[in-house]
Design a protein around this motif. Structure first.
Motif, mmCIF file in Angstrom:
data_model
loop_
_atom_site.group_PDB
_atom_site.id
_atom_site.type_symbol
_atom_site.label_atom_id
_atom_site.label_comp_id
_atom_site.label_asym_id
_atom_site.label_seq_id
_atom_site.Cartn_x
_atom_site.Cartn_y
_atom_site.Cartn_z
ATOM 1 N N ASN A 109 3.395 3.357 0.186
ATOM 2 C CA ASN A 109 1.997 2.969 -0.047
ATOM 3 C C ASN A 109 1.563 1.755 0.779
ATOM 4 O O ASN A 109 0.680 1.006 0.367
ATOM 5 N N ALA A 110 2.147 1.579 1.951
ATOM 6 C CA ALA A 110 1.820 0.402 2.773
ATOM 7 C C ALA A 110 0.326 0.327 3.072
ATOM 8 O O ALA A 110 -0.303 -0.727 2.917
ATOM 9 N N TYR A 111 -0.267 1.456 3.498
ATOM 10 C CA TYR A 111 -1.692 1.430 3.808
ATOM 11 C C TYR A 111 -2.523 1.178 2.555
ATOM 12 O O TYR A 111 -3.465 0.381 2.567
ATOM 13 N N GLY A 112 -2.181 1.851 1.475
ATOM 14 C CA GLY A 112 -2.934 1.681 0.235
ATOM 15 C C GLY A 112 -2.918 0.249 -0.264
ATOM 16 O O GLY A 112 -3.942 -0.284 -0.700
ATOM 17 N N LEU A 113 -1.755 -0.389 -0.183
ATOM 18 C CA LEU A 113 -1.640 -1.763 -0.663
ATOM 19 C C LEU A 113 -2.421 -2.736 0.218
ATOM 20 O O LEU A 113 -3.016 -3.696 -0.277
ATOM 21 N N LEU A 114 -2.429 -2.487 1.523
ATOM 22 C CA LEU A 114 -3.006 -3.455 2.463
ATOM 23 C C LEU A 114 -4.464 -3.182 2.814
ATOM 24 O O LEU A 114 -5.091 -4.007 3.498
#
Length: 294
Positions: A109-114
Motif C-alpha cells: 500500500n505504498a501509494y495509498g499511504l503516501l
C-alpha cells in the motif's frame, strides 16, 4: 474479554486477569487498525508501489536544500516501514540540496499511504545560507504516481517515443560525465517525459525511464477519468505561497501543520526524521469523510 473483566472485578487471580485483558485489548486494537486501513486503502491504485517526484520551488539554494530535506524525510519513513526506496533519477543543486529527485518506494500500500503527500510543502526557518540570519520561507512540490508495473496493460508504440541519451551529471561514480548512459524518453502524443541517469548502464536507465513513463501515462489516464481528482490538484504546479498543503515552521516557533486536516505536531525534528504516519492516517480519514459526505 467479558469473562476476564468479571474475574478481575471479583479479585480472583486479578493480576493474571488484567494481564490477559491487556493482551486482548492489544489484539483488538490491532484488529481495529487493520480494519480501518482496509477501508481507507480500497482505491484502485492504493495497493501499488509509488513513484515520487520532488522539485524545489523558486528560491535557489534555499529551496533546493528544502527539497533534499523532504527527500531524506521520505527515505527515513520508508526505512521505518520496512519499505524499499530506490533513487531512479536525481539532479544535485549547484551549492546544496537537489534540483529534482525521482524515487520508487516499494511496499504494501505504498501509494495509498503516501497519496496525501502530493502537493506543495512550505518550510519557515532561519536560513543557514543567509549570513544575516534572516528568516526565509521555502517551497517544494511533491508529486506521487502509482507504479503500475506489469499489473496493467498500457500500449506504448515505439513510433510515439523519442529517446535521447546524454551524459549524466552529478554524483554517480566513474561512469558519470564519461559515457552517454543517461536516458530521456518523451511520449510524443502527450508530451510526457521520463528520464533516468542514476544507473551505470544505458540499458538499466532506459528500463527505469520506461517504468516512470508508464506510471505517468497510467496516472494521466486516471486523471482524465476522474475530474474531481483533477480539481483537487488544480494549480499544484504553482510552487508558491498560498498553495501549500503543509507548513513546517522552525522559527519563531516549532510546529508542523497540515492545512487540509488541521493535524499538528510540535516535534518538528521527529517529523523531518520520517515520523509522518499520523499525518498520512489523518489525510486518509479526511479523504474518506469527504467521499462519504452527502
Amino acid at each position: 474479554m467479558l469473562d476476564w473483566l468479571e474475574l478481575a472485578g471479583e479479585g480472583e487471580g486479578g493480576d493474571e486477569a488484567l494481564e490477559a485483558l491487556s493482551e486482548q485489548a492489544d489484539k483488538l486494537e490491532e484488529l481495529l487498525t487493520s480494519t480501518e486501513m482496509t477501508i481507507l486503502l480500497s482505491g484502485e491504485a492504493d495497493r501499488m508501489n509509488a513513484i515520487m517526484d520532488i522539485h524545489p520551488g523558486a528560491g535557489g539554494t534555499e529551496a533546493q536544500d528544502w527539497a533534499e530535506m523532504l527527500e531524506r524525510m521520505y527515505l527515513r519513513w520508508a526505512d521505518e516501514q520496512g519499505f524499499k526506496a530506490t533513487i531512479l533519477d536525481s539532479l544535485p543543486g549547484e551549492e546544496a540540496g537537489i534540483k529534482s529527485v525521482t524515487m520508487r518506494i516499494e511496499g504494501e500500500n505504498a501509494y495509498g499511504l503516501l497519496q496525501g503527500e502530493k502537493g506543495i510543502h512550505r518550510l519557515i526557518r532561519i536560513s543557514p545560507f543567509d549570513s544575516s540570519g534572516r528568516r526565509h520561507t521555502s517551497f517544494a512540490s511533491v508529486d506521487l504516481l502509482p507504479d503500475a508495473g506489469d499489473e496493467i496493460s498500457i500500449e506504448i508504440k515505439e513510433s510515439d517515443l523519442r529517446i535521447d541519451v546524454y551524459r549524466a551529471s552529478g554524483a554517480g561514480g566513474q561512469h558519470v560525465n564519461k559515457t552517454e548512459s543517461a536516458v530521456r524518453i518523451t511520449h510524443l502524443p502527450t508530451g510526457i517525459v521520463a528520464q533516468c541517469q542514476n544507473e551505470k548502464s544505458q540499458h538499466s536507465n532506459r528500463e527505469s525511464a520506461m517504468r516512470i513513463l508508464k506510471a505517468r501515462l497510467y496516472e494521466h489516464e486516471r486523471s482524465k477519468r476522474d475530474a474531481a481528482k483533477q480539481a483537487d490538484y488544480a494549480g499544484k504546479d504553482a510552487i508558491a505561497f498560498g498553495s501549500q498543503i503543509r507548513t513546517y515552521t522552525l522559527q519563531p516557533y516549532r510546529l508542523v501543520k497540515d492545512h487540509r486536516t488541521g493535524s499538528e505536531m510540535g516535534d518538528v525534528d521527529a517529523v523531518l526524521d520520517g515520523r509522518i504516519s499520523q499525518f498520512l492516517r489523518d489525510y486518509l480519514l479526511y479523504r474518506h469523510e469527504r467521499q462519504i459526505r452527502p
